[in-house]
Motif scaffolding. Structure first.
Motif, PDB file in Angstrom:
ATOM      1  N   LEU A 271       8.262   9.586   3.049  1.00  0.00           N
ATOM      2  CA  LEU A 271       7.771   8.551   2.133  1.00  0.00           C
ATOM      3  C   LEU A 271       8.139   7.156   2.625  1.00  0.00           C
ATOM      4  O   LEU A 271       7.345   6.221   2.486  1.00  0.00           O
ATOM      5  CB  LEU A 271       8.311   8.781   0.728  1.00  0.00           C
ATOM      6  CG  LEU A 271       7.670   9.934  -0.043  1.00  0.00           C
ATOM      7  CD1 LEU A 271       8.319  10.092  -1.409  1.00  0.00           C
ATOM      8  CD2 LEU A 271       6.178   9.710  -0.201  1.00  0.00           C
ATOM      9  N   ASN A 272       9.315   7.002   3.184  1.00  0.00           N
ATOM     10  CA  ASN A 272       9.727   5.698   3.711  1.00  0.00           C
ATOM     11  C   ASN A 272       8.868   5.281   4.903  1.00  0.00           C
ATOM     12  O   ASN A 272       8.678   4.097   5.155  1.00  0.00           O
ATOM     13  CB  ASN A 272      11.201   5.710   4.121  1.00  0.00           C
ATOM     14  CG  ASN A 272      12.124   5.664   2.914  1.00  0.00           C
ATOM     15  OD1 ASN A 272      11.730   5.193   1.845  1.00  0.00           O
ATOM     16  ND2 ASN A 272      13.334   6.145   3.088  1.00  0.00           N
ATOM     17  N   ALA A 273       8.362   6.239   5.641  1.00  0.00           N
ATOM     18  CA  ALA A 273       7.521   5.929   6.788  1.00  0.00           C
ATOM     19  C   ALA A 273       6.057   5.737   6.396  1.00  0.00           C
ATOM     20  O   ALA A 273       5.368   4.864   6.930  1.00  0.00           O
ATOM     21  CB  ALA A 273       7.635   7.040   7.827  1.00  0.00           C
ATOM     22  N   VAL A 274       5.557   6.527   5.460  1.00  0.00           N
ATOM     23  CA  VAL A 274       4.138   6.527   5.122  1.00  0.00           C
ATOM     24  C   VAL A 274       3.802   5.535   4.023  1.00  0.00           C
ATOM     25  O   VAL A 274       2.739   4.900   4.055  1.00  0.00           O
ATOM     26  CB  VAL A 274       3.700   7.960   4.727  1.00  0.00           C
ATOM     27  CG1 VAL A 274       2.270   7.978   4.228  1.00  0.00           C
ATOM     28  CG2 VAL A 274       3.874   8.904   5.888  1.00  0.00           C
ATOM     29  N   LEU A 275       4.659   5.374   3.054  1.00  0.00           N
ATOM     30  CA  LEU A 275       4.362   4.529   1.904  1.00  0.00           C
ATOM     31  C   LEU A 275       4.066   3.075   2.291  1.00  0.00           C
ATOM     32  O   LEU A 275       3.066   2.510   1.808  1.00  0.00           O
ATOM     33  CB  LEU A 275       5.499   4.603   0.884  1.00  0.00           C
ATOM     34  CG  LEU A 275       5.208   3.990  -0.482  1.00  0.00           C
ATOM     35  CD1 LEU A 275       4.026   4.695  -1.132  1.00  0.00           C
ATOM     36  CD2 LEU A 275       6.435   4.076  -1.364  1.00  0.00           C
TER      37      LEU A 275
ATOM     38  N   ILE B 205       0.514   2.932   3.651  1.00  0.00           N
ATOM     39  CA  ILE B 205      -0.501   3.071   2.600  1.00  0.00           C
ATOM     40  C   ILE B 205      -0.630   1.778   1.805  1.00  0.00           C
ATOM     41  O   ILE B 205      -1.741   1.329   1.508  1.00  0.00           O
ATOM     42  CB  ILE B 205      -0.158   4.268   1.676  1.00  0.00           C
ATOM     43  CG1 ILE B 205      -0.295   5.579   2.459  1.00  0.00           C
ATOM     44  CG2 ILE B 205      -1.044   4.274   0.442  1.00  0.00           C
ATOM     45  CD1 ILE B 205       0.201   6.800   1.709  1.00  0.00           C
ATOM     46  N   VAL B 206       0.492   1.152   1.493  1.00  0.00           N
ATOM     47  CA  VAL B 206       0.469  -0.108   0.742  1.00  0.00           C
ATOM     48  C   VAL B 206      -0.225  -1.195   1.568  1.00  0.00           C
ATOM     49  O   VAL B 206      -1.039  -1.964   1.044  1.00  0.00           O
ATOM     50  CB  VAL B 206       1.904  -0.534   0.345  1.00  0.00           C
ATOM     51  CG1 VAL B 206       1.927  -1.949  -0.206  1.00  0.00           C
ATOM     52  CG2 VAL B 206       2.478   0.434  -0.685  1.00  0.00           C
ATOM     53  N   ALA B 207       0.070  -1.257   2.860  1.00  0.00           N
ATOM     54  CA  ALA B 207      -0.540  -2.274   3.716  1.00  0.00           C
ATOM     55  C   ALA B 207      -2.048  -2.073   3.804  1.00  0.00           C
ATOM     56  O   ALA B 207      -2.828  -3.041   3.705  1.00  0.00           O
ATOM     57  CB  ALA B 207       0.093  -2.232   5.109  1.00  0.00           C
ATOM     58  N   ILE B 208      -2.496  -0.849   3.997  1.00  0.00           N
ATOM     59  CA  ILE B 208      -3.932  -0.566   4.086  1.00  0.00           C
ATOM     60  C   ILE B 208      -4.625  -0.930   2.778  1.00  0.00           C
ATOM     61  O   ILE B 208      -5.709  -1.525   2.771  1.00  0.00           O
ATOM     62  CB  ILE B 208      -4.175   0.922   4.444  1.00  0.00           C
ATOM     63  CG1 ILE B 208      -3.661   1.223   5.851  1.00  0.00           C
ATOM     64  CG2 ILE B 208      -5.648   1.277   4.320  1.00  0.00           C
ATOM     65  CD1 ILE B 208      -4.368   0.456   6.946  1.00  0.00           C
ATOM     66  N   THR B 209      -4.008  -0.592   1.660  1.00  0.00           N
ATOM     67  CA  THR B 209      -4.584  -0.918   0.356  1.00  0.00           C
ATOM     68  C   THR B 209      -4.674  -2.427   0.164  1.00  0.00           C
ATOM     69  O   THR B 209      -5.691  -2.940  -0.324  1.00  0.00           O
ATOM     70  CB  THR B 209      -3.740  -0.288  -0.773  1.00  0.00           C
ATOM     71  OG1 THR B 209      -3.639   1.120  -0.539  1.00  0.00           O
ATOM     72  CG2 THR B 209      -4.354  -0.539  -2.135  1.00  0.00           C
ATOM     73  N   ALA B 210      -3.638  -3.151   0.566  1.00  0.00           N
ATOM     74  CA  ALA B 210      -3.647  -4.609   0.424  1.00  0.00           C
ATOM     75  C   ALA B 210      -4.726  -5.235   1.299  1.00  0.00           C
ATOM     76  O   ALA B 210      -5.435  -6.162   0.866  1.00  0.00           O
ATOM     77  CB  ALA B 210      -2.281  -5.183   0.785  1.00  0.00           C
ATOM     78  N   ILE B 211      -4.873  -4.755   2.522  1.00  0.00           N
ATOM     79  CA  ILE B 211      -5.890  -5.291   3.418  1.00  0.00           C
ATOM     80  C   ILE B 211      -7.291  -5.020   2.869  1.00  0.00           C
ATOM     81  O   ILE B 211      -8.165  -5.900   2.871  1.00  0.00           O
ATOM     82  CB  ILE B 211      -5.729  -4.706   4.836  1.00  0.00           C
ATOM     83  CG1 ILE B 211      -4.454  -5.249   5.474  1.00  0.00           C
ATOM     84  CG2 ILE B 211      -6.947  -5.007   5.697  1.00  0.00           C
ATOM     85  CD1 ILE B 211      -4.077  -4.568   6.764  1.00  0.00           C
ATOM     86  N   ALA B 212      -7.522  -3.805   2.382  1.00  0.00           N
ATOM     87  CA  ALA B 212      -8.831  -3.465   1.826  1.00  0.00           C
ATOM     88  C   ALA B 212      -9.143  -4.309   0.598  1.00  0.00           C
ATOM     89  O   ALA B 212     -10.266  -4.815   0.441  1.00  0.00           O
ATOM     90  CB  ALA B 212      -8.886  -1.978   1.486  1.00  0.00           C
TER      91      ALA B 212
END
Length: 94
Positions: free
Chosen positions: A10-14, A17-24
Motif C-alpha cells: 500500500l505504501n508503494a502503490v497508494l 494511484i493518488v498521483a494518477i487520479t490527480a493528473i486525470a
C-alpha cells in the motif's frame, strides 16, 4: 498476506494511484476550462492567417537577400585571396 507485507504494498502503490487520479482530474478540469473559453472568431483567424502569410513572405525575402550578401562576400574574399583588386573584365583595354 501478512499485515506488514500489505502495508509495504500500500505504501508503494497508494501514492501512485493518488498521483494518477490527480493528473486525470487536473486534465479534465483544464480541458473543460479550455472548451468553455471558446475560440477566436473566424474573422480574427483569417486576419491572423493573412498576417502570418505576410510574415512568411518577408522572412523568405530576407533569407534570399542574406544569401546574396553571403555570395558577394565569398566572391570578394576569393578575389582578395587571388590578389586581385578589380573585377574580371573591368581591366582597361587599349
Amino acid at each position: 498476506m501478512h499485515p506488514a507485507e500489505l502495508s509495504i504494498v500500500l505504501n508503494a502503490v497508494l501514492p501512485f494511484i493518488v498521483a494518477i487520479t490527480a493528473i486525470a482530474t487536473g486534465g479534465k478540469i483544464i480541458t473543460t476550462w479550455m472548451k468553455s473559453r471558446g475560440g477566436a472568431a473566424p474573422k480574427e483567424l483569417h486576419a491572423i492567417s493573412e498576417q502570418l502569410n505576410q510574415l512568411q513572405q518577408a522572412v523568405d525575402t530576407i533569407a534570399i537577400e542574406v544569401e546574396r550578401i553571403e555570395e558577394s562576400q565569398r566572391f570578394n574574399a576569393r578575389l582578395l585571396a587571388e590578389g586581385r583588386t578589380s573585377l574580371p573584365g573591368s581591366e582597361r583595354r587599349p
